[in-house]
Motif scaffolding. Structure first.
Motif, mmCIF file in Angstrom:
data_model
loop_
_atom_site.group_PDB
_atom_site.id
_atom_site.type_symbol
_atom_site.label_atom_id
_atom_site.label_comp_id
_atom_site.label_asym_id
_atom_site.label_seq_id
_atom_site.Cartn_x
_atom_site.Cartn_y
_atom_site.Cartn_z
ATOM 1 N N THR A 101 0.830 -1.206 0.000
ATOM 2 C CA THR A 101 0.000 0.000 0.000
ATOM 3 C C THR A 101 0.865 1.257 0.000
ATOM 4 O OG1 THR A 101 -1.761 -1.166 1.164
ATOM 5 C CG2 THR A 101 -1.821 1.237 1.222
ATOM 6 N N ALA A 102 1.917 1.261 0.796
ATOM 7 C CA ALA A 102 2.818 2.419 0.842
ATOM 8 C C ALA A 102 3.500 2.630 -0.504
ATOM 9 C CB ALA A 102 3.859 2.233 1.939
ATOM 10 N N LEU A 103 3.960 1.555 -1.128
ATOM 11 C CA LEU A 103 4.639 1.682 -2.421
ATOM 12 C C LEU A 103 3.679 2.157 -3.512
ATOM 13 C CD1 LEU A 103 6.862 -1.535 -2.300
ATOM 14 C CD2 LEU A 103 7.616 0.848 -2.061
ATOM 15 N N VAL A 104 2.478 1.629 -3.517
ATOM 16 C CA VAL A 104 1.489 2.052 -4.518
ATOM 17 C C VAL A 104 1.102 3.508 -4.290
ATOM 18 C CG1 VAL A 104 -0.894 1.701 -5.294
ATOM 19 C CG2 VAL A 104 0.613 -0.264 -4.977
ATOM 20 N N THR A 105 0.924 3.900 -3.036
ATOM 21 C CA THR A 105 0.582 5.290 -2.730
ATOM 22 C C THR A 105 1.682 6.234 -3.195
ATOM 23 O OG1 THR A 105 -0.733 4.583 -0.837
ATOM 24 C CG2 THR A 105 -0.041 6.891 -0.888
ATOM 25 N N GLN A 106 2.939 5.886 -2.920
ATOM 26 C CA GLN A 106 4.050 6.726 -3.375
ATOM 27 C C GLN A 106 4.083 6.825 -4.892
ATOM 28 O OE1 GLN A 106 7.495 4.916 -1.618
ATOM 29 N NE2 GLN A 106 7.398 6.208 0.210
ATOM 30 N N ALA A 107 3.862 5.696 -5.571
ATOM 31 C CA ALA A 107 3.871 5.703 -7.037
ATOM 32 C C ALA A 107 2.733 6.562 -7.588
ATOM 33 C CB ALA A 107 3.765 4.274 -7.562
ATOM 34 N N LEU A 108 1.549 6.476 -6.978
ATOM 35 C CA LEU A 108 0.420 7.284 -7.441
ATOM 36 C C LEU A 108 0.645 8.768 -7.186
ATOM 37 C CD1 LEU A 108 -2.628 5.073 -6.434
ATOM 38 C CD2 LEU A 108 -1.827 5.615 -8.735
ATOM 39 N N ILE A 109 1.245 9.105 -6.063
ATOM 40 C CA ILE A 109 1.539 10.515 -5.769
ATOM 41 C C ILE A 109 2.526 11.063 -6.799
ATOM 42 C CG2 ILE A 109 2.688 12.055 -4.129
ATOM 43 C CD1 ILE A 109 1.387 10.359 -1.891
ATOM 44 N N ARG A 110 3.575 10.288 -7.084
ATOM 45 C CA ARG A 110 4.543 10.723 -8.090
ATOM 46 C C ARG A 110 3.879 10.878 -9.460
ATOM 47 N NH1 ARG A 110 8.013 6.308 -6.896
ATOM 48 N NH2 ARG A 110 8.614 6.647 -4.769
ATOM 49 N N TRP A 111 2.998 9.931 -9.811
ATOM 50 C CA TRP A 111 2.300 9.960 -11.091
ATOM 51 C C TRP A 111 1.400 11.188 -11.185
ATOM 52 C CZ3 TRP A 111 -3.051 8.919 -12.186
ATOM 53 C CH2 TRP A 111 -3.330 8.818 -13.540
ATOM 54 N N GLN A 112 0.678 11.504 -10.105
ATOM 55 C CA GLN A 112 -0.199 12.674 -10.104
ATOM 56 C C GLN A 112 0.605 13.959 -10.213
ATOM 57 O OE1 GLN A 112 -2.601 12.226 -6.565
ATOM 58 N NE2 GLN A 112 -4.359 11.552 -7.782
ATOM 59 N N GLU A 113 1.735 14.035 -9.502
ATOM 60 C CA GLU A 113 2.562 15.238 -9.576
ATOM 61 C C GLU A 113 3.129 15.416 -10.981
ATOM 62 O OE1 GLU A 113 5.427 14.704 -6.483
ATOM 63 O OE2 GLU A 113 4.037 15.319 -4.905
ATOM 64 N N LYS A 114 3.551 14.322 -11.581
ATOM 65 C CA LYS A 114 4.081 14.376 -12.957
ATOM 66 C C LYS A 114 2.985 14.806 -13.921
ATOM 67 C CE LYS A 114 6.070 11.461 -16.530
ATOM 68 N NZ LYS A 114 6.418 10.103 -16.913
ATOM 69 N N ARG A 115 1.811 14.275 -13.740
ATOM 70 C CA ARG A 115 0.676 14.611 -14.600
ATOM 71 C C ARG A 115 0.274 16.080 -14.436
ATOM 72 N NH1 ARG A 115 -5.016 11.366 -14.694
ATOM 73 N NH2 ARG A 115 -5.794 12.336 -16.557
ATOM 74 N N ARG A 116 0.320 16.555 -13.189
ATOM 75 C CA ARG A 116 -0.027 17.951 -12.900
ATOM 76 C C ARG A 116 0.974 18.896 -13.558
ATOM 77 N NH1 ARG A 116 -0.695 17.565 -7.181
ATOM 78 N NH2 ARG A 116 -2.609 16.430 -7.381
#
Length: 121
Positions: A101-116
């Motif tokens: 869960t922690a790894l997926v959350t970190q990956a999603l946060i990075r993905w959202q920041e990159k997308r933003r």
């Protein structure tokens, strides 16, 4: 709400069919949820349709654990000799779940920041 249930049941049914026909060791509902995730990643038009009802289902997710708890209480005498295996399985699965869960959350946060940042540019 009915439309969301229909979509969820459709993906679960497809997962069950794949699991059964291909003799996969993965439960059909798990395959269905992975297929739903892939569909949502490829086509976001379905997200506004299923999001509100899905949020409500997740809000009441704890109710789904009641039957499991009742089953454990009813079979307590059978499980009493297996306490060490149960404790080890619970500890290992909990640690694994928290880690994933922690790894997926970190990956999603990075993905959202990159997308933003891509959309801002």
């Amino acid at each position: 709400m009915l439309q969301t249930f229909a979509v969820l049941l459709m993906f679960q049914t497809i997962g069950e069919i794949l699991s059964y026909s291909l003799h996969l060791p993965i439960p059909g509902p798990v395959i269905g949820m992975v297929l739903l995730l892939l569909w949502l990643l490829a086509n976001e038009r379905l997200l506004p349709v299923i999001a509100p009802t899905s949020q409500e289902l997740l809000r009441h997710l704890s109710l789904l654990f009641v039957p499991a708890g009742v089953g454990i209480m009813a079979q307590a005498h059978t499980l009493s000799g297996q306490w060490l295996a149960i404790v080890v399985a619970l500890v290992v699965s909990t640690a694994l779940t928290i880690t994933v869960t922690a790894l997926v959350t970190q990956a999603l946060i990075r993905w959202q920041e990159k997308r933003r940042t891509e959309h801002a540019a």
